[in-house]
Design a protein around this motif. Sequence first.
Motif, PDB file in Angstrom:
ATOM      1  N   CYS A   4       0.840  -1.192   0.000  1.00  0.00           N
ATOM      2  CA  CYS A   4       0.000   0.000   0.000  1.00  0.00           C
ATOM      3  C   CYS A   4       0.877   1.246   0.000  1.00  0.00           C
ATOM      4  O   CYS A   4       1.563   1.528   0.970  1.00  0.00           O
ATOM      5  CB  CYS A   4      -0.882  -0.020   1.248  1.00  0.00           C
ATOM      6  SG  CYS A   4      -1.976   1.395   1.365  1.00  0.00           S
ATOM      7  N   LEU A   5       0.853   1.953  -1.128  1.00  0.00           N
ATOM      8  CA  LEU A   5       1.684   3.156  -1.231  1.00  0.00           C
ATOM      9  C   LEU A   5       1.049   4.336  -0.503  1.00  0.00           C
ATOM     10  O   LEU A   5       1.748   5.171   0.059  1.00  0.00           O
ATOM     11  CB  LEU A   5       1.925   3.509  -2.706  1.00  0.00           C
ATOM     12  CG  LEU A   5       2.767   2.487  -3.479  1.00  0.00           C
ATOM     13  CD1 LEU A   5       2.933   2.936  -4.918  1.00  0.00           C
ATOM     14  CD2 LEU A   5       4.128   2.281  -2.827  1.00  0.00           C
ATOM     15  N   CYS A   6      -0.272   4.388  -0.497  1.00  0.00           N
ATOM     16  CA  CYS A   6      -0.944   5.501   0.183  1.00  0.00           C
ATOM     17  C   CYS A   6      -0.578   5.539   1.659  1.00  0.00           C
ATOM     18  O   CYS A   6      -0.317   6.591   2.214  1.00  0.00           O
ATOM     19  CB  CYS A   6      -2.450   5.364   0.053  1.00  0.00           C
ATOM     20  SG  CYS A   6      -3.057   5.568  -1.621  1.00  0.00           S
ATOM     21  N   GLY A  35      -5.300  -0.087   2.342  1.00  0.00           N
ATOM     22  CA  GLY A  35      -6.527  -0.179   1.554  1.00  0.00           C
ATOM     23  C   GLY A  35      -7.603   0.810   1.938  1.00  0.00           C
ATOM     24  O   GLY A  35      -8.724   0.728   1.441  1.00  0.00           O
ATOM     25  N   THR A  36      -7.277   1.744   2.813  1.00  0.00           N
ATOM     26  CA  THR A  36      -8.330   2.648   3.279  1.00  0.00           C
ATOM     27  C   THR A  36      -8.336   3.987   2.544  1.00  0.00           C
ATOM     28  O   THR A  36      -9.159   4.846   2.828  1.00  0.00           O
ATOM     29  CB  THR A  36      -8.190   2.925   4.791  1.00  0.00           C
ATOM     30  OG1 THR A  36      -6.907   3.501   5.038  1.00  0.00           O
ATOM     31  CG2 THR A  36      -8.324   1.641   5.606  1.00  0.00           C
ATOM     32  N   GLN A  37      -7.406   4.152   1.590  1.00  0.00           N
ATOM     33  CA  GLN A  37      -7.404   5.422   0.853  1.00  0.00           C
ATOM     34  C   GLN A  37      -7.886   5.231  -0.583  1.00  0.00           C
ATOM     35  O   GLN A  37      -9.074   5.323  -0.839  1.00  0.00           O
ATOM     36  CB  GLN A  37      -6.033   6.072   0.932  1.00  0.00           C
ATOM     37  CG  GLN A  37      -6.131   7.580   0.736  1.00  0.00           C
ATOM     38  CD  GLN A  37      -4.891   8.296   1.209  1.00  0.00           C
ATOM     39  OE1 GLN A  37      -4.326   7.976   2.255  1.00  0.00           O
ATOM     40  NE2 GLN A  37      -4.449   9.236   0.414  1.00  0.00           N
ATOM     41  N   CYS A  38      -6.978   4.907  -1.516  1.00  0.00           N
ATOM     42  CA  CYS A  38      -7.423   4.761  -2.911  1.00  0.00           C
ATOM     43  C   CYS A  38      -8.029   3.389  -3.174  1.00  0.00           C
ATOM     44  O   CYS A  38      -8.783   3.213  -4.116  1.00  0.00           O
ATOM     45  CB  CYS A  38      -6.274   5.029  -3.875  1.00  0.00           C
ATOM     46  SG  CYS A  38      -5.091   3.671  -3.984  1.00  0.00           S
ATOM     47  N   GLY A  39      -7.630   2.386  -2.368  1.00  0.00           N
ATOM     48  CA  GLY A  39      -8.210   1.058  -2.512  1.00  0.00           C
ATOM     49  C   GLY A  39      -7.533   0.155  -3.542  1.00  0.00           C
ATOM     50  O   GLY A  39      -7.897  -0.998  -3.695  1.00  0.00           O
ATOM     51  N   LYS A  40      -6.505   0.680  -4.246  1.00  0.00           N
ATOM     52  CA  LYS A  40      -5.841  -0.104  -5.297  1.00  0.00           C
ATOM     53  C   LYS A  40      -5.132  -1.341  -4.753  1.00  0.00           C
ATOM     54  O   LYS A  40      -4.928  -2.312  -5.466  1.00  0.00           O
ATOM     55  CB  LYS A  40      -4.796   0.772  -6.005  1.00  0.00           C
ATOM     56  CG  LYS A  40      -5.330   1.499  -7.194  1.00  0.00           C
ATOM     57  CD  LYS A  40      -4.191   2.144  -7.973  1.00  0.00           C
ATOM     58  CE  LYS A  40      -4.713   3.294  -8.794  1.00  0.00           C
ATOM     59  NZ  LYS A  40      -3.773   4.406  -8.850  1.00  0.00           N
ATOM     60  N   CYS A  41      -4.708  -1.272  -3.508  1.00  0.00           N
ATOM     61  CA  CYS A  41      -3.936  -2.362  -2.925  1.00  0.00           C
ATOM     62  C   CYS A  41      -4.829  -3.424  -2.300  1.00  0.00           C
ATOM     63  O   CYS A  41      -4.333  -4.433  -1.806  1.00  0.00           O
ATOM     64  CB  CYS A  41      -3.011  -1.809  -1.856  1.00  0.00           C
ATOM     65  SG  CYS A  41      -3.947  -1.007  -0.543  1.00  0.00           S
TER      66      CYS A  41
HETATM   67 FE1  FES Z   1      -3.387   1.259  -0.506  1.00  0.00          FE
HETATM   68 FE2  FES Z   1      -3.928   3.394  -1.934  1.00  0.00          FE
HETATM   69  S1  FES Z   1      -2.365   1.938  -2.256  1.00  0.00           S
HETATM   70  S2  FES Z   1      -5.027   2.649  -0.252  1.00  0.00           S
END
Ligand code: FES
Length: 56
Positions: A4-6, A35-41
Amino acid sequence: MYVCLCKGVSDHQIRQTVEDGARSWRDVQRETGCGTQCGKCACQGKVITREAVKAE
Ligand code: FES
């Protein structure tokens, strides 16, 4: 490796969270923020969580 980069969460951190008592993807999300920001991960985070829980 970062999952998760966010939130800057690594696969190691996810496994550690499971070792510390997390039992579901929801628990991991709550503990790490993964996973709590953009959700991509989310997809990868779920897979790592599931494998770690199975290995417990
Ligand atoms: Fe995990 Fe965006 S990469 S929430």
